[in-house]
Design a protein around this motif. Structure first.
Motif: not given
Length: 174
Positions: A115-117, A119-129
């Motif tokens: 869950c923590a991972l 959430i971290a990935v969702a918060m750090l979403q890179l704007n790389v299409p």
């Protein structure tokens, strides 16, 4: 009462009784761990569709969240009832006291890290299409669940069964 009934069992009789208890416990865990194969396939397809919807139908994402939540809650509720458990292919239900606390703690730790991972990935979403990234992730997750879901379930059940064999008491309590 007779003299025989008040005597303590011999060491061999006690050991045989404990082995019998351990065998019945293993049988119960084995019966509880195997669900119906169709459940793995359905949830694999559901997770694929859930992630692919974001790429193909972005307007439907709020509805897909609701549908996934209803399916997961329905699965959990069905698994907790006799008829639902039978429909899902679970022959027996484990007593929570039979699972060693260490195993439960490891399971919760794995869930918390996952869950923590996420959430971290969702918060750090890179704007790389990356085209169709969610569809690809859904395909990987869905196929992993379809092909390895039963093996993962068996591995967790083996971990739960192994607690008493590593020196803990037969009933799984420490």
């Amino acid at each position: 009462m007779t003299e025989k009934a008040t005597e303590k069992p011999s060491a061999e009789e006690a050991a045989r009784a404990l082995r019998g208890i351990e065998q019945r416990r293993d049988q119960a865990v084995g019966a509880a761990q195997h669900g119906a194969r169709w459940v793995d396939v359905v949830f694999g397809v559901v997770f694929f569709a859930y992630l692919a919807i974001a790429d193909f139908f972005p307007a439907a994402v709020p509805w897909s969240n609701l549908v996934l939540a209803v399916l997961v809650v329905g699965y959990v509720v069905a698994k907790r009832t006799r008829r639902g458990g039978a429909l899902l292919g679970h022959g027996a239900r484990l007593d929570r006291r039979a699972i060693p606390p260490r195993t439960a703690l490891i399971g919760l730790a794995v869930l918390a890290v996952g869950c923590a991972l996420s959430i971290a990935v969702a918060m750090l979403q890179l704007n790389v299409p990356v085209p169709y990234l969610r569809t690809g992730m859904g395909a990987v997750l869905g196929l992993a669940l379809i092909f390895f879901g039963r093996r993962l379930n068996d591995a967790f059940a083996a971990l739960a069964r192994g607690g008493s064999r590593r020196g803990g008491p037969v009933d799984g309590r420490f």
